[in-house]
Each structure stands twice: as C-alpha cells, then as structure tokens.
Design an enzyme around this catalytic site. Structure first.
Site, short mmCIF file in Angstrom:
data_model
loop_
_atom_site.label_atom_id
_atom_site.label_comp_id
_atom_site.label_asym_id
_atom_site.label_seq_id
_atom_site.Cartn_x
_atom_site.Cartn_y
_atom_site.Cartn_z
N THR A 1 -33.20 12.68 17.40
CA THR A 1 -32.66 13.35 16.32
C THR A 1 -33.36 13.00 15.06
O THR A 1 -33.58 11.56 14.74
CB THR A 1 -31.02 12.75 15.83
N LYS B 1 -28.72 20.18 14.29
CA LYS B 1 -28.21 18.92 14.54
C LYS B 1 -27.53 18.47 13.34
O LYS B 1 -26.59 17.85 13.38
CB LYS B 1 -29.03 18.07 15.06
N LYS C 1 -28.27 6.59 10.09
CA LYS C 1 -29.49 7.26 10.26
C LYS C 1 -29.48 8.91 10.17
O LYS C 1 -30.10 9.48 9.25
CB LYS C 1 -30.14 6.96 11.36
#
Length: 288
Positions: free
Chosen positions: A93, A168, A236
């Site tokens: 990601t 995502k 994150k």
C-alpha cells in the site's frame, strides 16, 4: 511461471507460499535474510540474499514491502535484471504517485508495472482470500491473473497506474469511519449498562451489521486488541489518504479526526494493537 517475490512478512510470506503450492518456482527475498531462509526451508521455495537474485530470470516479480521508499528501492534494483516482457506486481500500500513513477520506470525497460494493493489482512493472506485492487495495463494484469488467484478471491482492474492505490485509499477511508462508529457503539453500550453480547445479537442482523462488527465487536468489548491490522500501519495508510486528499481537494473531516484518534492510541502504547483499539480511548463511565 518463474516468480521472484520480495517481502516475506505476515502478508507476503503466506502469499508466496500459495504460489509455491500452486506449482510455481518462487525465489524469495526479504530484507531480513534469516526470515527469507526460514520461509524457503519451510515451503520449498528458493532463498535469495538480494533483490536482483530474486528477480533475475523471473517472468513475474511480486513485492509486498513497507512503504514508498521500499518500493522505489526494490523495483529499481529488480529492473536492472528483469527481461523485457516481465510483469511487476506491487501489493504494497503506497501513494498513487510512486505507483505512477514505478510504472514509468518499468515502461522504459519494456516491463509492465501493476499497482495492486490488497484487502483482507493477515487472515486473507493465510487463507488465500485477498481482494486485489489493480491499476496499470489491463493486458498485463490478465496475463498474470491466473497466477495471482493462488492467493486472491477477487481481482478488480480499476484503471491506469495509480488507480489501484487510490481504490485502496477509499477502502481505508471506509474502514476508519466504521471502526470509530463501532468503538463508540461498544463504549455507549457499556456505559449504559447493557450486556454487549446481547446488544450484538440484537443489532448485528440489521442495518448496523458490518465485517468489523462481526469480527471485532466482542473482542473490543473485552479490551482485546491483538488481532489483524496494526495501528502503525493504519496511520501510514491514512497519511497517504490525507496527502492525496490535500492534492485532489477531497474533504475528509472524519478520516482526519480518526487519524488523530489513532495517534492517541499510539501514545498510550497501542502502536501494534489492531485497528479496533480505537475503543481503548473510551472508558466506560460509572453509573453509580
């Protein structure tokens, strides 16, 4: 296929194992050589001490590493040895920006790059039930789709390079709001003196139902947060989301607030707790 795989952690390790079990020759690399060696010995895979060794001769090079800088480093090294026509699939990601950068760098070497973040967590990786959101060349994706299905239950092509990462981000935005709602619901039920197990039975079959409720309600009520995706990783990801929102003008007030709530969880020692630990910020109030 001859496959190189970089990143053999809690996600990448099981994914690479599924590839071996599907009959592919997999050469595994991890920043920790000991972890790569242990994976290779446990699953009859190939052990590689460098990215280049894992990528050389590969038809498909897969990576599942930590962040943008890790992706840049691994892909740059892999491109020095990958043959024209190879496909890189990145399950990390990251930002959409780095996905586009890597796609351009790969194209210069006549290699295809697909950004393909996943959803489903460690359990999905272990069970081969991940959902993959892919950006990049559709023909390249279709070339490797049968291979990726060794650990995926669904693969959706979302558009050009970066589209997988943007999708995502949508996933993480939705999760952040749902988990905060779940934390407040459990907190309210406890503060009101309700039996949380009975509350779950009462509301989980109706409009309030969600994956998070089904899988995290009871453990959150008990103050157990040792499952699934860690707070550090969620922060994150939400950082990537908020950076992209500043760039494209999206208004994400709730996401920004939940990100700060996760910062509070980190401050009380919950960096490695799972995302349902938002509940840990909220203490039941005595009803006297």
């Amino acid at each position: 296929m001859r496959i190189g795989f970089a990143g053999l952690g809690v996600m990448g390790g099981p994914m690479a194992r599924h590839l071996v079990q599907a009959g592919h020759k997999v050469s595994g690399y991890n920043r920790s050589s000991a972890k790569a060696r242990a994976w290779a010995e446990a699953h009859a895979g190939g052990f590689c001490e460098t990215v280049s060794a894992a990528a050389e001769g590969a038809d498909l090079f897969v990576l599942c590493v930590g962040n943008d800088d890790d992706v840049r480093q691994v892909v740059t090294e892999a491109l020095t040895v990958l043959a024209p026509g190879a496909v890189i699939v990145d399950h990390t990601t990251t930002s959409a920006k780095v996905a586009r950068e890597m796609a351009a760098a790969a194209e210069a070497k006549v290699v295809q790059f697909i950004d393909a973040p996943v959803s489903g967590g460690q359990a999905g990786a272990e069970n081969g039930q991940l959902s993959v959101m892919a950006g990049g060349d559709l023909e390249a994706l279709e070339k490797v789709r049968p291979v990726l299905m060794a650990y995926a239950k669904a693969i959706q092509h979302m558009g050009p390079s970066g589209a997988g990462q943007l999708t995502k981000m949508v996933n993480q935005i939705a999760i952040a709001g749902v988990v905060q709602g779940l934390a407040e619901a459990v907190h309210f039920a406890q503060t009101a003196g309700l039996d949380t197990d009975r509350v779950y039975e009462a509301i989980s079959k109706g409009a309030a139902q969600s994956w998070q409720m089904d899988n995290r309600w009871k453990t959150a009520a008990k103050g157990e947060f040792e499952f699934g995706f860690a707070v550090d990783w969620m922060r994150k990801d939400l950082g990537l989301v908020l950076d992209e929102a500043r760039s494209n003008g999206s208004q994400l007030a709730v996401t920004a607030l939940v990100d700060q709530f996760y910062a509070e969880v980190q401050a009380i020692g919950g960096s490695r707790w799972d995302t349902s630990s938002l509940k840990a910020r909220l203490r039941p109030v005595s009803r006297g």
